[in-house]
Motif scaffolding. Structure first.
Motif: not given
Length: 250
Positions: A144, A147, A181
């Motif tokens: 993660f 982004p 993600t």
């Protein structure tokens, strides 16, 4: 008359060492709890490794010879702690830049009496380039990462061709990269970038099922309940001789 004790020192990621790469993080003054501050003051010297511009002796750093997994951006360290507990025969080298996360993981290390985690608080690109020898790592976890959802910020995403080429060169043959993600567009970019790296091969046709060793976080569980997707990707380093890149790339 007793003088009040000074507050525990707060560490920060060290200044860049001459790199010109676009950073995947920005320095900001994030909230840090008193317990995280205390963990930094008490346990940083025991479990942290200072960034230096020379190769790290992993056996000396961990006090043993064992497969070493690099985790980039461990956040609050919940996943790192759980994986390290479940895999005591592996070493875990966590890289994070933010004080709150470093303090949180130090607290977890102490509370759970873990001896197979070390922390470097520095830019992961420079750690890979300067401190990790080629053909060394048994794996890499990138869970993660930020982004950077706005188009104009996509250049700040960590998973880019130059970074993956560098990371692949630091993996031992057969070692793995595991990314995850919850942003579909970033997952697509990850798949494209990882697939284009000649030194790597996908373990699946595209995305991988979540392996048992990666626990679900509270944040991830909440997202799944809301119908959000999560994408895992697991690639492995090709055997020596199959790489198109020199393993000494930097």
């Amino acid at each position: 008359m007793n003088q009040p004790k000074p507050p525990p020192p707060i560490v920060t990621a060290q200044e860049p060492s001459g790199s010109t790469h676009i950073r995947s993080f920005v320095h900001r003054r994030a909230h840090i709890t008193p317990s995280q501050e205390q963990a930094i003051a008490s346990w940083l010297p025991r479990w942290a490794i200072t960034y230096q511009n020379h190769l790290l002796d992993l056996e000396a750093a961990f006090g043993r010879q064992a497969p070493t997994i690099l985790e980039i951006g461990f956040g609050m360290g919940e996943t790192t702690q759980q994986i390290a507990q479940a895999r005591p025969d592996d070493n875990f080298l966590g890289v994070e830049v933010f004080n709150a996360g470093v303090g949180a993981l130090l607290k977890r290390i102490h509370e759970h009496e873990l001896d197979n985690i070390r922390i470097i608080q520095h830019d992961a690109v420079e750690v890979l380039r300067d401190m990790i020898a080629p053909n060394t790592l048994a794996g890499a976890h990138i869970y993660f990462p930020d982004p950077w959802p706005k188009n104009r910020h996509h250049k700040r995403r960590l998973i880019q061709p130059a970074f993956i080429q560098l990371l692949a060169s630091r993996l031992a043959p057969g070692a793995y990269i595991h990314c995850a993600t919850d942003w579909e567009h970033y997952a697509q970019q990850m798949l494209e970038v990882l697939s284009a790296e000649p030194g790597l091969q996908n373990t699946c046709t595209d995305y991988a099922p979540r392996p048992d060793y990666r626990p679900l976080t509270k944040f991830e569980n909440r997202g799944l309940r809301l119908g959000h997707g999560v994408w895992d990707l697991i690639f492995t380093r090709r055997p020596q001789g199959d790489d198109a890149h020199d393993t000494k790339a930097d």
